[in-house]
Design an enzyme around this catalytic site. Structure first.
Site, PDB file in Angstrom:
ATOM      1  N   THR A 186       0.822  -1.201   0.000  1.00  0.00           N
ATOM      2  CA  THR A 186       0.000   0.000   0.000  1.00  0.00           C
ATOM      3  C   THR A 186       0.865   1.263   0.000  1.00  0.00           C
ATOM      4  OG1 THR A 186      -1.825  -1.099   1.085  1.00  0.00           O
ATOM      5  CG2 THR A 186      -1.598   1.232   1.554  1.00  0.00           C
ATOM      6  N   ARG A 214     -13.802  -8.288   0.627  1.00  0.00           N
ATOM      7  CA  ARG A 214     -13.015  -7.835   1.798  1.00  0.00           C
ATOM      8  C   ARG A 214     -12.492  -6.407   1.602  1.00  0.00           C
ATOM      9  NH1 ARG A 214      -7.502  -5.986   2.704  1.00  0.00           N
ATOM     10  NH2 ARG A 214      -7.007  -6.460   4.858  1.00  0.00           N
ATOM     11  N   GLY A 216      -9.964  -3.539   3.564  1.00  0.00           N
ATOM     12  CA  GLY A 216      -9.010  -3.359   4.661  1.00  0.00           C
ATOM     13  C   GLY A 216      -9.138  -1.995   5.315  1.00  0.00           C
ATOM     14  N   ASP A 217      -8.072  -1.569   5.933  1.00  0.00           N
ATOM     15  CA  ASP A 217      -8.070  -0.299   6.682  1.00  0.00           C
ATOM     16  C   ASP A 217      -7.891   0.920   5.788  1.00  0.00           C
ATOM     17  OD1 ASP A 217      -5.451  -1.364   6.182  1.00  0.00           O
ATOM     18  OD2 ASP A 217      -4.646   0.247   7.418  1.00  0.00           O
ATOM     19  N   THR A 237       0.062   1.276   6.900  1.00  0.00           N
ATOM     20  CA  THR A 237       0.200   0.120   6.013  1.00  0.00           C
ATOM     21  C   THR A 237       0.488  -1.123   6.836  1.00  0.00           C
ATOM     22  OG1 THR A 237       1.474  -0.915   4.246  1.00  0.00           O
ATOM     23  CG2 THR A 237       2.645   0.710   5.593  1.00  0.00           C
ATOM     24  N   GLY A 238      -0.142  -2.226   6.462  1.00  0.00           N
ATOM     25  CA  GLY A 238       0.087  -3.472   7.203  1.00  0.00           C
ATOM     26  C   GLY A 238      -1.159  -4.332   7.197  1.00  0.00           C
ATOM     27  N   GLY A 240      -4.430  -5.084   7.526  1.00  0.00           N
ATOM     28  CA  GLY A 240      -5.546  -4.156   7.661  1.00  0.00           C
ATOM     29  C   GLY A 240      -6.492  -4.457   8.805  1.00  0.00           C
TER      30      GLY A 240
END
Ligand code: ASP
Length: 320
Positions: A186, A214, A216-217, A237-238, A240
């Site tokens: 990301t 799905r 994510g964050d 980033t990571g 989510g």
């Protein structure tokens, strides 16, 4: 000129020097530098932090090395499903988009949503329709096709698993590039402009082989992105799911606002405390109203860069 600054990330994860060729390292660093300087030019001409982060992330979306825009990974259906968000710390305006395909620059769509929709968050076909009405650029599937990403997808399909960009346990039968990294590709940027305004934005192609819609964050204000002139601007980033559960970006701001923590302590508390305590891997970039910049991660590395004056540019990949 008042203090300004801009920071950028291109994802975090298990990024080892041993798995990186010198050429690849240069390409990543060049990509980060180019994006950072595009944003810096905006700040240097007394442009807004909002325009600066938008420009920086747009540049990374056009670079196939990063999992956003052109370089987005494949979903289970063999499509590209992109998410992005942007936030203005001046007035807490925000724009978010999720699950869109064929949009050349999702960050521009997030900005349009913020400025012209009257809503904060649009998704899927509706968001694409809004993009068409507002003249955003579309690209065909070929533009987003990338052999490297396709091999990742085929591998994940075969193993019936999701993959956050690159996965640590991918076997060696595809390419060495794909075998030894768990990388969250990301991209994101945070900035402070000469008027004292903060802004943040984040953009992603999500997870390889992702299913069930799905999200994510990244497109979620408070989880992957947050900006407030009273505190800071943050882009994450990571993993989510963990960033959502810890409301990571907003929590950095809250710790500063309510507990009077410095930006360093607030980021530390989230990245090495709240996230790590529940097994969340990744990192974030943040800038406060004084121009202090933090690039923090609990993974092996994070593609990252910042500058406060456009000349001294720090670009790093691994832990120091
Ligand atoms: N945070 C993103 C997600 O969960 C992944 C990433 O950072 O690369 O979708």
């Amino acid at each position: 000129m008042n203090k300004t600054g801009i920071a950028v990330h291109g994802g975090a994860g298990t990024i080892r020097k041993s798995s990186m060729t010198p050429e690849k390292e240069i390409s990543y660093k060049d990509g980060l530098r180019e994006a950072l300087l595009k944003g810096w030019e905006v700040l240097n001409k007394h442009g807004s932090a909002l325009d600066a982060v938008e420009k920086t992330v747009q540049t990374l979306e056009d670079n196939p090395l990063f999992n956003a825009g052109k370089g987005s990974v494949f979903t289970n259906e063999g499509r590209h499903s992109m998410d992005a968000s942007i936030m203005d710390g001046k007035n807490l305006d925000a724009g978010c988009v999720s699950s869109v395909s064929n949009i050349k620059n999702p960050v521009l769509l997030a900005r349009k949503i913020m400025d012209h929709s009257g809503f904060v968050f649009l998704s899927g076909k509706g968001a694409e329709e809004f993009a068409r009405i507002h003249g955003l650029e579309f690209e065909n599937d070929e533009y987003f096709f990338n052999e490297f990403r396709y091999q990742q997808y085929q591998k994940a399909l075969k193993e019936n698993k999701y993959q956050l960009d690159h996965s640590e346990d991918s076997p060696a039968d595809i390419s060495p590039d794909l075998t030894d990294e768990k990388k969250f590709g990301t991209v994101g940027a945070v900035a402070l402009d000469s008027y004292g305004n903060l802004a943040a934005c984040t953009s992603t192609g999500g997870m390889t082989n992702t299913k069930y819609g799905r999200i994510g964050d990244t497109p979620l204000i408070g989880a992957g992105t947050y900006a407030n002139n009273n505190t800071c601007a943050v882009s994450c980033t990571g993993d989510g799911e963990f960033f959502i559960r810890t409301v990571a970006a907003f929590n950095v701001s809250s710790l500063m606002e309510l507990k009077d923590l410095s930006i360093y302590d607030a980021c530390n508390e989230i990245v090495h405390g709240k996230l790590k305590n529940i097994g969340g891997e990744g990192g974030l970039i943040a800038i406060d109203k004084k121009g202090n910049i933090v690039l923090s991660f609990n993974s092996e590395g994070m593609y990252r860069a910042y500058t406060k004056n456009g000349k001294d540019i720090e670009i790093k990949i691994y832990k120091d």
